[in-house]
Design a protein around this motif. Structure first.
Motif, PDB file in Angstrom:
ATOM      1  N   ALA A  18      26.596  23.430  67.264  1.00  0.00           N
ATOM      2  CA  ALA A  18      25.250  24.012  67.202  1.00  0.00           C
ATOM      3  C   ALA A  18      25.025  24.637  65.829  1.00  0.00           C
ATOM      4  CB  ALA A  18      25.063  25.040  68.313  1.00  0.00           C
ATOM      5  N   GLU A  19      26.047  25.328  65.315  1.00  0.00           N
ATOM      6  CA  GLU A  19      25.947  25.933  63.991  1.00  0.00           C
ATOM      7  C   GLU A  19      25.706  24.859  62.928  1.00  0.00           C
ATOM      8  OE1 GLU A  19      28.619  29.318  62.582  1.00  0.00           O
ATOM      9  OE2 GLU A  19      29.416  27.581  61.471  1.00  0.00           O
ATOM     10  N   ALA A  20      26.468  23.773  62.987  1.00  0.00           N
ATOM     11  CA  ALA A  20      26.310  22.690  62.012  1.00  0.00           C
ATOM     12  C   ALA A  20      24.931  22.053  62.107  1.00  0.00           C
ATOM     13  CB  ALA A  20      27.399  21.633  62.207  1.00  0.00           C
ATOM     14  N   LEU A  21      24.448  21.855  63.317  1.00  0.00           N
ATOM     15  CA  LEU A  21      23.124  21.251  63.506  1.00  0.00           C
ATOM     16  C   LEU A  21      22.013  22.168  62.988  1.00  0.00           C
ATOM     17  CD1 LEU A  21      23.727  19.704  67.016  1.00  0.00           C
ATOM     18  CD2 LEU A  21      23.187  18.417  64.927  1.00  0.00           C
ATOM     19  N   LEU A  22      22.134  23.460  63.246  1.00  0.00           N
ATOM     20  CA  LEU A  22      21.124  24.399  62.757  1.00  0.00           C
ATOM     21  C   LEU A  22      21.149  24.478  61.231  1.00  0.00           C
ATOM     22  CD1 LEU A  22      21.467  27.176  65.463  1.00  0.00           C
ATOM     23  CD2 LEU A  22      19.466  25.726  65.055  1.00  0.00           C
ATOM     24  N   MET A  23      22.340  24.480  60.643  1.00  0.00           N
ATOM     25  CA  MET A  23      22.442  24.474  59.172  1.00  0.00           C
ATOM     26  C   MET A  23      21.800  23.214  58.603  1.00  0.00           C
ATOM     27  SD  MET A  23      23.900  27.074  57.711  1.00  0.00           S
ATOM     28  CE  MET A  23      24.993  28.431  58.019  1.00  0.00           C
ATOM     29  N   ALA A  24      22.060  22.085  59.244  1.00  0.00           N
ATOM     30  CA  ALA A  24      21.483  20.821  58.774  1.00  0.00           C
ATOM     31  C   ALA A  24      19.969  20.833  58.918  1.00  0.00           C
ATOM     32  CB  ALA A  24      22.090  19.643  59.536  1.00  0.00           C
ATOM     33  N   ALA A  25      19.470  21.383  60.014  1.00  0.00           N
ATOM     34  CA  ALA A  25      18.023  21.461  60.208  1.00  0.00           C
ATOM     35  C   ALA A  25      17.387  22.340  59.136  1.00  0.00           C
ATOM     36  CB  ALA A  25      17.701  22.000  61.601  1.00  0.00           C
ATOM     37  N   ASP A  26      18.000  23.470  58.846  1.00  0.00           N
ATOM     38  CA  ASP A  26      17.484  24.354  57.803  1.00  0.00           C
ATOM     39  C   ASP A  26      17.499  23.652  56.444  1.00  0.00           C
ATOM     40  OD1 ASP A  26      16.645  27.037  56.816  1.00  0.00           O
ATOM     41  OD2 ASP A  26      18.575  26.896  55.763  1.00  0.00           O
ATOM     42  N   ARG A  27      18.580  22.940  56.158  1.00  0.00           N
ATOM     43  CA  ARG A  27      18.687  22.239  54.881  1.00  0.00           C
ATOM     44  C   ARG A  27      17.666  21.105  54.790  1.00  0.00           C
ATOM     45  NH1 ARG A  27      23.983  21.968  54.309  1.00  0.00           N
ATOM     46  NH2 ARG A  27      23.849  23.964  53.267  1.00  0.00           N
ATOM     47  N   ALA A  28      17.452  20.372  55.884  1.00  0.00           N
ATOM     48  CA  ALA A  28      16.467  19.293  55.888  1.00  0.00           C
ATOM     49  C   ALA A  28      15.085  19.841  55.573  1.00  0.00           C
ATOM     50  CB  ALA A  28      16.462  18.585  57.246  1.00  0.00           C
ATOM     51  N   HIS A  29      14.746  20.961  56.180  1.00  0.00           N
ATOM     52  CA  HIS A  29      13.442  21.574  55.937  1.00  0.00           C
ATOM     53  C   HIS A  29      13.331  22.043  54.482  1.00  0.00           C
ATOM     54  CE1 HIS A  29       9.746  23.692  56.751  1.00  0.00           C
ATOM     55  NE2 HIS A  29      10.273  24.790  56.235  1.00  0.00           N
ATOM     56  N   HIS A  30      14.390  22.648  53.970  1.00  0.00           N
ATOM     57  CA  HIS A  30      14.389  23.140  52.583  1.00  0.00           C
ATOM     58  C   HIS A  30      14.234  21.983  51.585  1.00  0.00           C
ATOM     59  CE1 HIS A  30      15.083  26.273  49.635  1.00  0.00           C
ATOM     60  NE2 HIS A  30      15.928  25.466  49.011  1.00  0.00           N
ATOM     61  N   VAL A  31      14.942  20.889  51.830  1.00  0.00           N
ATOM     62  CA  VAL A  31      14.829  19.714  50.953  1.00  0.00           C
ATOM     63  C   VAL A  31      13.409  19.154  51.013  1.00  0.00           C
ATOM     64  CG1 VAL A  31      15.545  17.297  50.654  1.00  0.00           C
ATOM     65  CG2 VAL A  31      17.268  19.093  50.922  1.00  0.00           C
ATOM     66  N   ALA A  32      12.868  19.022  52.221  1.00  0.00           N
ATOM     67  CA  ALA A  32      11.539  18.410  52.382  1.00  0.00           C
ATOM     68  C   ALA A  32      10.415  19.272  51.827  1.00  0.00           C
ATOM     69  CB  ALA A  32      11.275  18.126  53.866  1.00  0.00           C
ATOM     70  N   THR A  33      10.547  20.596  51.929  1.00  0.00           N
ATOM     71  CA  THR A  33       9.436  21.465  51.534  1.00  0.00           C
ATOM     72  C   THR A  33       9.568  22.083  50.158  1.00  0.00           C
ATOM     73  OG1 THR A  33      10.430  23.402  52.601  1.00  0.00           O
ATOM     74  CG2 THR A  33       8.909  22.037  53.934  1.00  0.00           C
ATOM     75  N   LYS A  34      10.776  22.185  49.641  1.00  0.00           N
ATOM     76  CA  LYS A  34      10.975  22.856  48.343  1.00  0.00           C
ATOM     77  C   LYS A  34      11.634  21.957  47.299  1.00  0.00           C
ATOM     78  CE  LYS A  34       9.688  26.933  49.913  1.00  0.00           C
ATOM     79  NZ  LYS A  34       8.405  27.477  49.615  1.00  0.00           N
ATOM     80  N   ILE A  35      12.806  21.431  47.637  1.00  0.00           N
ATOM     81  CA  ILE A  35      13.602  20.728  46.623  1.00  0.00           C
ATOM     82  C   ILE A  35      12.972  19.400  46.227  1.00  0.00           C
ATOM     83  CG2 ILE A  35      15.839  19.685  46.116  1.00  0.00           C
ATOM     84  CD1 ILE A  35      17.116  21.845  47.891  1.00  0.00           C
ATOM     85  N   ARG A  36      12.699  18.527  47.186  1.00  0.00           N
ATOM     86  CA  ARG A  36      12.122  17.208  46.872  1.00  0.00           C
ATOM     87  C   ARG A  36      10.792  17.330  46.126  1.00  0.00           C
ATOM     88  NH1 ARG A  36      15.342  12.729  46.905  1.00  0.00           N
ATOM     89  NH2 ARG A  36      16.187  12.772  48.971  1.00  0.00           N
ATOM     90  N   PRO A  37       9.867  18.177  46.596  1.00  0.00           N
ATOM     91  CA  PRO A  37       8.603  18.311  45.854  1.00  0.00           C
ATOM     92  C   PRO A  37       8.805  18.773  44.406  1.00  0.00           C
ATOM     93  CG  PRO A  37       8.335  19.195  48.061  1.00  0.00           C
ATOM     94  CD  PRO A  37       9.806  18.893  47.881  1.00  0.00           C
TER      95      PRO A  37
END
Length: 162
Positions: A18-37
């Motif tokens: 669950a910890e790994a999945l939540l970390m991955a979800a947070d990272r996916a959101h960060h990449v999509a909303t901040k890093i990639r743009p």
């Protein structure tokens, strides 16, 4: 908000998956909303912790395995890989002092857990020396900053500015 939940001592114990999945979800959101743009606008991005952290903390520290966490992280980041990773290394005593002061859930996981995480970071850096640089993270902030700048400049293509 995911990161706040993950780091809060009030969250208590989480199942490692669950910890790994939540970390991955947070990272996916960060990449999509901040890093990639930002990258798409031609900007350089500096990020505190990325996939290497998940590999060290969940893959090794939580004993989920490098392959499983790497696959999850690759999916979460849509394959985004940093050009350079700077690993700051301090003595176990100094790390313990800094971890105790942080007051976060992962930092309270115990000395054995953090020894595995530290070993994992060093192994990751050793296996990818073209992309990782290891820097002494002890001492005054200005001294550490100078070491990081020197290490980053040494890895930049000639003619590039910091």
């Amino acid at each position: 908000r995911l990161r706040e939940i993950l780091l809060s001592p009030e969250t208590g114990d989480l199942d490692p998956r669950a910890e790994a999945l939540l970390m991955a979800a947070d990272r996916a959101h960060h990449v999509a909303t901040k890093i990639r743009p930002a990258l798409n606008r031609g900007k350089d991005v500096v990020c505190d912790r990325f996939v290497g952290s998940s590999l060290a903390y969940q893959g090794y520290g939580r004993d989920l395995g490098i392959d499983a966490v790497q696959a999850l992280s690759t999916f979460a980041t849509d394959g985004l890989v940093p050009d350079l990773v700077v690993l700051l290394v301090v003595s176990p005593d100094e790390a313990g002092t800094r971890l105790a002061a942080a007051g976060k859930r992962l930092e309270a996981a115990g000395a054995e857990f953090h020894a595995r995480v530290a070993d994992a970071y060093l192994m990751l850096a050793a296996h990818d020396p073209d992309r990782w640089v290891v820097v002494d993270g002890s001492g005054e902030i200005a001294t550490i900053e100078a070491r990081v700048l020197e290490a980053v400049e040494a890895k930049l293509p000639s003619g590039a500015g910091a």
